[in-house]
Every structure is written in structure tokens, then in C-alpha cells.
Design a protein around this motif. Structure first.
Motif, PDB file in Angstrom:
ATOM      1  N   ILE A  60       0.849  -1.195   0.000  1.00 27.04           N
ATOM      2  CA  ILE A  60       0.000   0.000   0.000  1.00 27.04           C
ATOM      3  C   ILE A  60       0.881   1.241   0.000  1.00 27.04           C
ATOM      4  N   THR A  61       0.681   2.116  -0.983  1.00 23.55           N
ATOM      5  CA  THR A  61       1.464   3.351  -1.077  1.00 23.55           C
ATOM      6  C   THR A  61       0.662   4.594  -0.705  1.00 23.55           C
ATOM      7  N   VAL A  62      -0.656   4.533  -0.826  1.00 28.00           N
ATOM      8  CA  VAL A  62      -1.532   5.628  -0.395  1.00 28.00           C
ATOM      9  C   VAL A  62      -2.664   5.016   0.416  1.00 28.00           C
ATOM     10  N   GLN A  63      -2.801   5.446   1.656  1.00 25.76           N
ATOM     11  CA  GLN A  63      -3.832   4.920   2.540  1.00 25.76           C
ATOM     12  C   GLN A  63      -5.114   5.756   2.429  1.00 25.76           C
ATOM     13  N   PRO A  64      -6.279   5.123   2.522  1.00 24.31           N
ATOM     14  CA  PRO A  64      -7.519   5.903   2.613  1.00 24.31           C
ATOM     15  C   PRO A  64      -7.569   6.645   3.946  1.00 24.31           C
ATOM     16  N   PHE A  65      -8.287   7.765   3.978  1.00 17.60           N
ATOM     17  CA  PHE A  65      -8.368   8.512   5.226  1.00 17.60           C
ATOM     18  C   PHE A  65      -9.817   8.843   5.553  1.00 17.60           C
ATOM     19  N   THR A  66     -10.066   9.063   6.843  1.00 14.80           N
ATOM     20  CA  THR A  66     -11.398   9.360   7.350  1.00 14.80           C
ATOM     21  C   THR A  66     -11.980  10.581   6.655  1.00 14.80           C
ATOM     22  N   ARG A  67     -13.272  10.495   6.313  1.00 14.44           N
ATOM     23  CA  ARG A  67     -13.960  11.610   5.663  1.00 14.44           C
ATOM     24  C   ARG A  67     -15.232  11.941   6.428  1.00 14.44           C
ATOM     25  N   ASN A 168     -10.439  16.793   6.081  1.00 12.21           N
ATOM     26  CA  ASN A 168     -11.173  15.555   5.849  1.00 12.21           C
ATOM     27  C   ASN A 168     -12.472  15.464   6.628  1.00 12.21           C
ATOM     28  N   GLY A 169     -12.848  16.553   7.299  1.00 12.11           N
ATOM     29  CA  GLY A 169     -14.165  16.616   7.924  1.00 12.11           C
ATOM     30  C   GLY A 169     -14.346  15.726   9.129  1.00 12.11           C
ATOM     31  N   ASP A 170     -13.251  15.357   9.809  1.00 10.40           N
ATOM     32  CA  ASP A 170     -13.370  14.481  10.974  1.00 10.40           C
ATOM     33  C   ASP A 170     -13.477  15.246  12.281  1.00 10.40           C
ATOM     34  N   GLY A 186       0.757  20.825   0.583  1.00  9.97           N
ATOM     35  CA  GLY A 186       0.288  19.539   1.068  1.00  9.97           C
ATOM     36  C   GLY A 186      -0.296  19.668   2.460  1.00  9.97           C
ATOM     37  N   VAL A 187      -0.913  18.597   2.917  1.00  9.47           N
ATOM     38  CA  VAL A 187      -1.624  18.616   4.198  1.00  9.47           C
ATOM     39  C   VAL A 187      -1.170  17.456   5.076  1.00  9.47           C
ATOM     40  N   TRP A 188      -0.919  17.771   6.324  1.00  8.84           N
ATOM     41  CA  TRP A 188      -0.826  16.744   7.353  1.00  8.84           C
ATOM     42  C   TRP A 188      -2.237  16.550   7.909  1.00  8.84           C
ATOM     43  N   LEU A 189      -2.829  15.372   7.723  1.00  9.45           N
ATOM     44  CA  LEU A 189      -4.069  15.061   8.423  1.00  9.45           C
ATOM     45  C   LEU A 189      -3.717  14.661   9.841  1.00  9.45           C
ATOM     46  N   MET A 190      -4.469  15.213  10.790  1.00  9.67           N
ATOM     47  CA  MET A 190      -4.114  15.080  12.191  1.00  9.67           C
ATOM     48  C   MET A 190      -5.192  14.349  12.976  1.00  9.67           C
ATOM     49  N   ASP A 191      -4.747  13.653  14.023  1.00 14.70           N
ATOM     50  CA  ASP A 191      -5.629  13.106  15.049  1.00 14.70           C
ATOM     51  C   ASP A 191      -5.109  13.651  16.366  1.00 14.70           C
ATOM     52  N   GLY A 192      -5.608  14.805  16.737  1.00 14.12           N
ATOM     53  CA  GLY A 192      -5.028  15.512  17.883  1.00 14.12           C
ATOM     54  C   GLY A 192      -3.655  16.027  17.498  1.00 14.12           C
ATOM     55  N   THR A 193      -2.627  15.553  18.202  1.00 11.29           N
ATOM     56  CA  THR A 193      -1.260  15.970  17.887  1.00 11.29           C
ATOM     57  C   THR A 193      -0.506  14.884  17.119  1.00 11.29           C
ATOM     58  N   ALA A 194      -1.213  13.854  16.644  1.00  9.63           N
ATOM     59  CA  ALA A 194      -0.574  12.772  15.885  1.00  9.63           C
ATOM     60  C   ALA A 194      -0.850  12.957  14.395  1.00  9.63           C
ATOM     61  N   VAL A 195       0.194  12.883  13.588  1.00 12.34           N
ATOM     62  CA  VAL A 195       0.043  12.967  12.135  1.00 12.34           C
ATOM     63  C   VAL A 195      -0.396  11.599  11.625  1.00 12.34           C
ATOM     64  N   THR A 196      -1.550  11.547  10.936  1.00  7.93           N
ATOM     65  CA  THR A 196      -2.040  10.277  10.403  1.00  7.93           C
ATOM     66  C   THR A 196      -1.633  10.065   8.951  1.00  7.93           C
ATOM     67  N   GLY A 197      -1.171  11.136   8.274  1.00  7.73           N
ATOM     68  CA  GLY A 197      -0.725  10.966   6.898  1.00  7.73           C
ATOM     69  C   GLY A 197      -0.449  12.308   6.248  1.00  7.73           C
ATOM     70  N   TYR A 198       0.453  12.292   5.255  1.00  6.82           N
ATOM     71  CA  TYR A 198       0.715  13.491   4.457  1.00  6.82           C
ATOM     72  C   TYR A 198       0.116  13.286   3.076  1.00  6.82           C
ATOM     73  N   PHE A 199      -0.582  14.301   2.580  1.00  4.25           N
ATOM     74  CA  PHE A 199      -1.225  14.214   1.279  1.00  4.25           C
ATOM     75  C   PHE A 199      -0.876  15.446   0.450  1.00  4.25           C
ATOM     76  N   PRO A 200      -0.124  15.257  -0.635  1.00  3.80           N
ATOM     77  CA  PRO A 200       0.210  16.387  -1.512  1.00  3.80           C
ATOM     78  C   PRO A 200      -1.040  16.911  -2.204  1.00  3.80           C
ATOM     79  N   ILE A 201      -1.103  18.221  -2.378  1.00  2.00           N
ATOM     80  CA  ILE A 201      -2.262  18.841  -3.019  1.00  2.00           C
ATOM     81  C   ILE A 201      -1.919  19.313  -4.427  1.00  2.00           C
ATOM     82  N   GLY A 202      -0.802  20.013  -4.576  1.00  4.00           N
ATOM     83  CA  GLY A 202      -0.431  20.532  -5.889  1.00  4.00           C
ATOM     84  C   GLY A 202       0.762  21.455  -5.770  1.00  4.00           C
TER      85      GLY A 202
END
Length: 263
Positions: A60-67, A168-170, A186-202
Motif C-alpha cells: 500500500i502506497t496511499v492509505q484511505p483517510f477518514t472523511r 477531511n471533515g473528521d 500539502g496537508v498533514w491530516l491530524m488526530d489531535g497531535t498525531a500525524v495520520t498521513g501526508y497528502f500532496p495537493i499541488g
């Protein structure tokens, strides 16, 4: 280039014999070609090239994330995997907090699905009853299979407001990044102070600067406000999670004016 016995990437033996042995093959070597030069006092002859094929189980190279979306809105969950042979995909859903998982099939209405065996699963007809459902994807080929992380679907109450920069609307604030040299965003999606993933935007010319975020079209998604520091142009990236759905110019204002706030 010539092959020599020994080494580690990869190790070779028999480099000057009729049989070349390669150990420790890796996916990066897939497609490498080898040939042999046979020579004597009368001259040299070169064999045809042989191609090395390396097969490996999916990774897996790109993980799905909570929406998070409003009731009735559609939403996409996306995964990516590499492997050889190229992997197939099968999305799964859990309606009991991840204890049991069922394969998703295209069709239905509440919710409805499309792309159940593709890299992007689209969920439509979302209702309050599906909030908290989890989705994951199994990537499979003839060598093996691997399962992505799980992403939750959150149905937000009508009129609810997102925290600042919640991409991601969580209900959690995320971190928007900009590279001042390359222009990448790009965006760091966060769960509190934990980074759950980096996603490039453009990538955008560094003449443009991020001036703020906000929901500019009222779809419950965080959008990105841009300002061109040379021309004074102002515009918005409308977003769907971490995907840009379109750029919309707003106007041009003298660079003596600065954006003091948004959102």
C-alpha cells in the motif's frame, strides 16, 4: 555496465562464467536487462539481452483517510498499491466498529457504491445511520495480498461548522504546508497531535501565497484562499478533502492591500 562478482545491490556470482547468479532481487530491479559477451583471440560476440522480471506482493502506497460529509453528500475513499503483477482491489465495509468486514459491491442506494473493485470507492446516498462505518481495501495479486488501513465515514449534523483547516471533515484541525522553494502544497491530516498521513495537493508558483482557508462554497469542505504577491490576484481552490476540484479567481487588488482574515 559490466557485472562483477560480489556486491550487495544485488549480489552476483558467476560474472565471468556461462551462468550468472543473482541473489537478493528487489522490486527496483524489475525490468533490468542482462547480456553476455563471449570472447577469444579471434574476437567477441554479444548475446541477446534477457529481461529480469521481479514479482512481489502488493504494498500500500496511499492509505484511505477518514472523511466527514453532510447527510446525502457523496464521498470518495482512495487507495493506491504497487506490486507485480499489478494488484486487483476489493473494498470492504465494517458496520460494527471494525469487528467484522464484508466485501463492498457496486449498486445500492442508501448508501450506494461504485468502484468497489477499483482504487477509488465512491459512496453516495449517505444517511445518518451510516455514520461511524469503516472502509478499507484489500490489494491482491498472484503473489499475495495486503490490506490498507481503515478509514471512517462521519455524517455531520446539518449546519455544523468545521474547525479551521479540517480537510477531511473528521472534526480535527489539520496542518496545511507550503514549500517556499518548490511551491508544493500539502496537508498533514491530524488526530489531535498525531500525524495520520501526508497528502500532496499541488504545486503553484511561489509568487502565489496561501492567504487562508474557509468553506467558500458551503459544501462542508475546507477550501484554500490564494494571493499573488506580484499581481495582486486573489483566487480560491475549491477542495474535496485533499483534492482540488477547481480554481476560481475572485479579483485583483493592489498589493498595498493585504488579506487580514478568512474562514
Amino acid at each position: 555496465s559490466y557485472v562483477s562478482d560480489g556486491g550487495t545491490k544485488p549480489p552476483y556470482s558467476g560474472a565471468t562464467t556461462a551462468k550468472l547468479t543473482i541473489t537478493g532481487t528487489t522490486p527496483a530491479m524489475n525490468g533490468w536487462q542482462y547480456r553476455c559477451v563471449a570472447g577469444n583471440a579471434a574476437g567477441d560476440a554479444t548475446s541477446d539481452a534477457a529481461t529480469l522480471t521481479v514479482n512481489w506482493a502488493p504494498v500500500i502506497t496511499v492509505q484511505p483517510f477518514t472523511r466527514g460529509v453532510f447527510e446525502g453528500q457523496g464521498v470518495d475513499f482512495t487507495v493506491a498499491a504497487n506490486g507485480n503483477p499489478a494488484p486487483d482491489y476489493q473494498w470492504q465495509v465494517s458496520t460494527d466498529g471494525g469487528n467484522n468486514w464484508d466485501a463492498v459491491s457496486d449498486g445500492g442506494s442508501s448508501p450506494g457504491y461504485s468502484g468497489a473493485t477499483g482504487a477509488t470507492l465512491t459512496v453516495t446516498g449517505t444517511a445518518a445511520a451510516v455514520t461511524g462505518w469503516w472502509y478499507r481495501c484489500v490489494a491482491n495479486n498472484s503473489i499475495g495480498s495486503t490490506t490498507s488501513g481503515a478509514a471512517q465515514l462521519i455524517i455531520r449534523a446539518p449546519g455544523s461548522h468545521l474547525p479551521s483547516a479540517d480537510f477531511n471533515g473528521d472534526g480535527r484541525t489539520d496542518i496545511l504546508w507550503r514549500n517556499t522553494l518548490s511551491g508544493d502544497a500539502g496537508v498533514w491530516l491530524m488526530d489531535g497531535t498525531a500525524v495520520t498521513g501526508y497528502f500532496p495537493i499541488g504545486t503553484v508558483s511561489t509568487a502565489w501565497q496561501i492567504a487562508g482557508t474557509g468553506d467558500f462554497n458551503g459544501d462542508g469542505q475546507t477550501d484554500i484562499l490564494w494571493r499573488n504577491t506580484l499581481s495582486g490576484d486573489v483566487g480560491v481552490w475549491l477542495m474535496d478533502g485533499t483534492t482540488v476540484t477547481g480554481y476560481f479567481p475572485i479579483g485583483t487588488v493592489s498589493t498595498a492591500w493585504q488579506i487580514a482574515g478568512s474562514g
